[in-house]
Design a protein around this motif. Structure first.
Motif, PDB file in Angstrom:
ATOM      1  N   ALA A 196       0.821  -1.205  -0.190  1.00 18.74           N
ATOM      2  CA  ALA A 196      -0.022   0.211  -0.098  1.00 18.74           C
ATOM      3  C   ALA A 196       0.846   1.224   0.145  1.00 18.74           C
ATOM      4  O   ALA A 196       0.367   2.171  -0.791  1.00 18.74           O
ATOM      5  CB  ALA A 196      -0.898  -0.054   1.312  1.00 18.74           C
ATOM      6  N   MET A 197       2.085   1.310   0.817  1.00 18.14           N
ATOM      7  CA  MET A 197       2.704   2.510   0.723  1.00 18.14           C
ATOM      8  C   MET A 197       3.454   2.662  -0.620  1.00 18.14           C
ATOM      9  O   MET A 197       3.669   3.832  -0.971  1.00 18.14           O
ATOM     10  CB  MET A 197       3.964   2.098   1.781  1.00 18.14           C
ATOM     11  N   VAL A 198       3.965   1.575  -1.257  1.00 13.97           N
ATOM     12  CA  VAL A 198       4.345   1.598  -2.547  1.00 13.97           C
ATOM     13  C   VAL A 198       3.492   2.219  -3.684  1.00 13.97           C
ATOM     14  O   VAL A 198       3.802   3.165  -4.334  1.00 13.97           O
ATOM     15  CB  VAL A 198       5.079   0.237  -3.001  1.00 13.97           C
ATOM     16  N   VAL A 199       2.322   1.720  -3.672  1.00 14.05           N
ATOM     17  CA  VAL A 199       1.255   2.038  -4.460  1.00 14.05           C
ATOM     18  C   VAL A 199       0.711   3.363  -4.233  1.00 14.05           C
ATOM     19  O   VAL A 199       0.604   4.212  -5.282  1.00 14.05           O
ATOM     20  CB  VAL A 199       0.031   1.307  -4.407  1.00 14.05           C
ATOM     21  N   SER A 200       0.863   4.026  -3.177  1.00 13.60           N
ATOM     22  CA  SER A 200       0.460   5.212  -2.770  1.00 13.60           C
ATOM     23  C   SER A 200       1.640   6.176  -3.059  1.00 13.60           C
ATOM     24  O   SER A 200       1.408   7.278  -2.974  1.00 13.60           O
ATOM     25  CB  SER A 200       0.001   5.403  -1.555  1.00 13.60           C
ATOM     26  N   GLY A 201       2.636   5.854  -3.031  1.00 11.93           N
ATOM     27  CA  GLY A 201       3.967   6.790  -3.691  1.00 11.93           C
ATOM     28  C   GLY A 201       4.549   7.311  -2.316  1.00 11.93           C
ATOM     29  O   GLY A 201       5.434   7.924  -2.347  1.00 11.93           O
ATOM     30  N   LYS A 202       4.348   6.944  -1.102  1.00 11.60           N
ATOM     31  CA  LYS A 202       4.787   6.977   0.163  1.00 11.60           C
ATOM     32  C   LYS A 202       6.008   6.399   0.215  1.00 11.60           C
ATOM     33  O   LYS A 202       7.050   6.823   1.089  1.00 11.60           O
ATOM     34  CB  LYS A 202       4.132   6.666   1.437  1.00 11.60           C
ATOM     35  N   LEU A 203       6.287   5.331  -0.581  1.00 12.10           N
ATOM     36  CA  LEU A 203       7.628   4.629  -0.588  1.00 12.10           C
ATOM     37  C   LEU A 203       8.179   4.254  -1.923  1.00 12.10           C
ATOM     38  O   LEU A 203       7.297   3.895  -2.785  1.00 12.10           O
ATOM     39  CB  LEU A 203       7.325   3.165   0.202  1.00 12.10           C
ATOM     40  N   PRO A 204       9.282   4.544  -2.198  1.00 11.98           N
ATOM     41  CA  PRO A 204       9.756   3.931  -3.582  1.00 11.98           C
ATOM     42  C   PRO A 204       9.923   2.488  -3.638  1.00 11.98           C
ATOM     43  O   PRO A 204       9.872   1.808  -2.902  1.00 11.98           O
ATOM     44  CB  PRO A 204      11.259   4.449  -3.502  1.00 11.98           C
ATOM     45  N   ALA A 205       9.667   2.085  -4.970  1.00  8.74           N
ATOM     46  CA  ALA A 205       9.580   0.941  -5.402  1.00  8.74           C
ATOM     47  C   ALA A 205      10.761  -0.113  -4.747  1.00  8.74           C
ATOM     48  O   ALA A 205      10.721  -1.240  -4.409  1.00  8.74           O
ATOM     49  CB  ALA A 205       9.340   0.325  -6.675  1.00  8.74           C
ATOM     50  N   ASP A 206      12.155   0.434  -4.825  1.00  8.30           N
ATOM     51  CA  ASP A 206      13.043  -0.343  -4.523  1.00  8.30           C
ATOM     52  C   ASP A 206      13.336  -0.328  -2.856  1.00  8.30           C
ATOM     53  O   ASP A 206      14.173  -1.116  -2.469  1.00  8.30           O
ATOM     54  CB  ASP A 206      14.383   0.442  -4.897  1.00  8.30           C
ATOM     55  N   GLY A 207      12.282   0.238  -2.250  1.00  5.55           N
ATOM     56  CA  GLY A 207      12.635   0.154  -0.817  1.00  5.55           C
ATOM     57  C   GLY A 207      11.378  -0.825  -0.270  1.00  5.55           C
ATOM     58  O   GLY A 207      11.212  -0.856   1.056  1.00  5.55           O
ATOM     59  N   PHE A 208      10.666  -1.546  -1.018  1.00  8.90           N
ATOM     60  CA  PHE A 208       9.603  -2.538  -0.673  1.00  8.90           C
ATOM     61  C   PHE A 208      10.101  -3.630   0.287  1.00  8.90           C
ATOM     62  O   PHE A 208       9.500  -3.833   1.388  1.00  8.90           O
ATOM     63  CB  PHE A 208       9.089  -3.130  -1.819  1.00  8.90           C
ATOM     64  N   TRP A 209      11.128  -4.322   0.035  1.00 11.77           N
ATOM     65  CA  TRP A 209      11.943  -5.323   0.700  1.00 11.77           C
ATOM     66  C   TRP A 209      12.252  -4.807   1.945  1.00 11.77           C
ATOM     67  O   TRP A 209      12.326  -5.582   3.172  1.00 11.77           O
ATOM     68  CB  TRP A 209      12.719  -6.344  -0.221  1.00 11.77           C
TER      69      TRP A 209
END
Length: 342
Positions: A141-154
């Motif tokens: 949810a944080m990645v999709v909303s833009g609150k978190l960059p995609a490379d920071g998911f893991w």
């Protein structure tokens, strides 16, 4: 009359839900006292609210799930303005303990934690398995909303999952033990308990604050607590170890001082996870062995009573064979005839 009973039932259910929400929120605020920032997101090494949520579901039933959602909502509002992505976070934090509870029920989990299978189920289904949901939904949810960059998911996913899992491993066993606590406490083991508390109070700060790598020193104390006092002794100590280690890791002192954030989090979660696993599994084994021994003793006593009722003369016959007749067992003369003595 029926309407009054229904109103009373609904009122009790509402009070349970509200109580769970308040306690969940309180646990979350305690967890946020030691928070870290990873990729711009706030995470906690230990999220006590997951342990509170799972315990509430196990003891009060699945009907209290709205309290978990409300508690999550209150916790989210303390971190900033409410955003659409927070809806998914609330859903994930609610669904994770609910699924964990369903998995535990499916395998016949008992809240008494008096079997090895219960400890294993709580670790792998309740903590490590169930909390995959909250971490996955929240990080996505944080990645999709833009609150978190995609490379920071893991990075966020692993920290989120570890914090939620540690909440179950550390808090749930303690709450289940407190549920069974009865006063007054037995006093015949107070000297040993006092010695254990003093040892823990000396060894644990030394192990977590020393610049040397001495974290392993907590395990002899933990094994002592589990072997001698089972889960009522080991569960509080695991919480104490976790709190001390989290405090030192987030403040970058002691053995955590010269490591970066990722290394500190890995070391911290390895310590907390190992301590919780040792406590749960060792205490469950000892409790299970004690219960088996008690059941065997009860079966032997019951069998002895059955034998005594069916063959009341057996003790005398056995005594005569083994030791010979006693004075009272010798034949006596009555009217020229021998009669056997009792």
């Amino acid at each position: 009359m029926a309407r009054g009973e229904e109103l009373r039932r609904l009122s009790l259910a509402a009070l349970r839900i509200l109580g769970v929400a308040v306690v969940y929120y309180g646990g979350g605020q305690l967890g946020l006292l030691k928070q870290v920032r990873i990729e711009g997101a706030t995470v906690t090494p230990l999220w006590p609210s997951t342990g509170i949520a799972l315990t509430a579901l196990l003891l009060l039933g699945l009907g209290v799930w709205p309290g978990i959602a409300l508690g999550t909502l209150f916790s989210v509002l303390t971190l900033g303005p409410f955003l659409p992505a927070d809806v998914a976070i609330i859903a994930g934090n609610t669904l994770a303990p609910v699924c964990a509870c369903l998995l535990l029920r499916r395998v016949g989990f008992r809240p008494e934690l008096d079997r090895l299978r219960d400890g294993v189920a709580l670790v792998f289904l309740g903590a490590l398995g169930g909390m995959l949901i909250s971490a996955s939904v929240g990080a996505a949810a944080m990645v999709v909303s833009g609150k978190l960059p995609a490379d920071g998911f893991w990075a966020i996913w692993s920290a989120w999952w570890a914090g939620d899992a540690m909440g179950v491993l550390v808090v749930t066993p303690l709450l289940l033990v407190l549920r069974r606590l009865r006063l007054p406490l037995p006093t015949h083991r107070w000297p040993e308990a006092t010695a254990l508390v003093i040892t823990a109070g000396v060894i644990t700060p030394l192990a977590t604050t020393s610049s040397l790598t001495l974290l392993f020193l907590v395990f002899p104390v933990l094994i002592w607590a589990a072997l001698r006092f089972e889960l009522p002794g080991s569960a509080p100590y695991v919480l104490f170890v976790s709190v001390m280690a989290i405090s030192e890791a987030t403040d970058r002192v002691g053995g955590f001082a010269h490591h970066n954030l990722v290394e500190r989090m890995v070391s911290l979660q390895a310590l907390n996870g190992s301590a919780a696993l040792t406590s749960l599994l060792l205490a469950a084994i000892i409790t299970e062995q004690r219960n088996v021994r008690l059941r065997i003793e009860q079966a032997c006593d019951a069998l002895a009573e059955v034998v005594a009722r069916l063959a009341p003369g057996e003790p005398v016959a056995r005594r005569r064979r083994e030791h010979g007749p006693r004075e009272g067992d010798r034949p006596r003369q009555e009217g020229g005839k021998e009669t056997g003595g009792g």
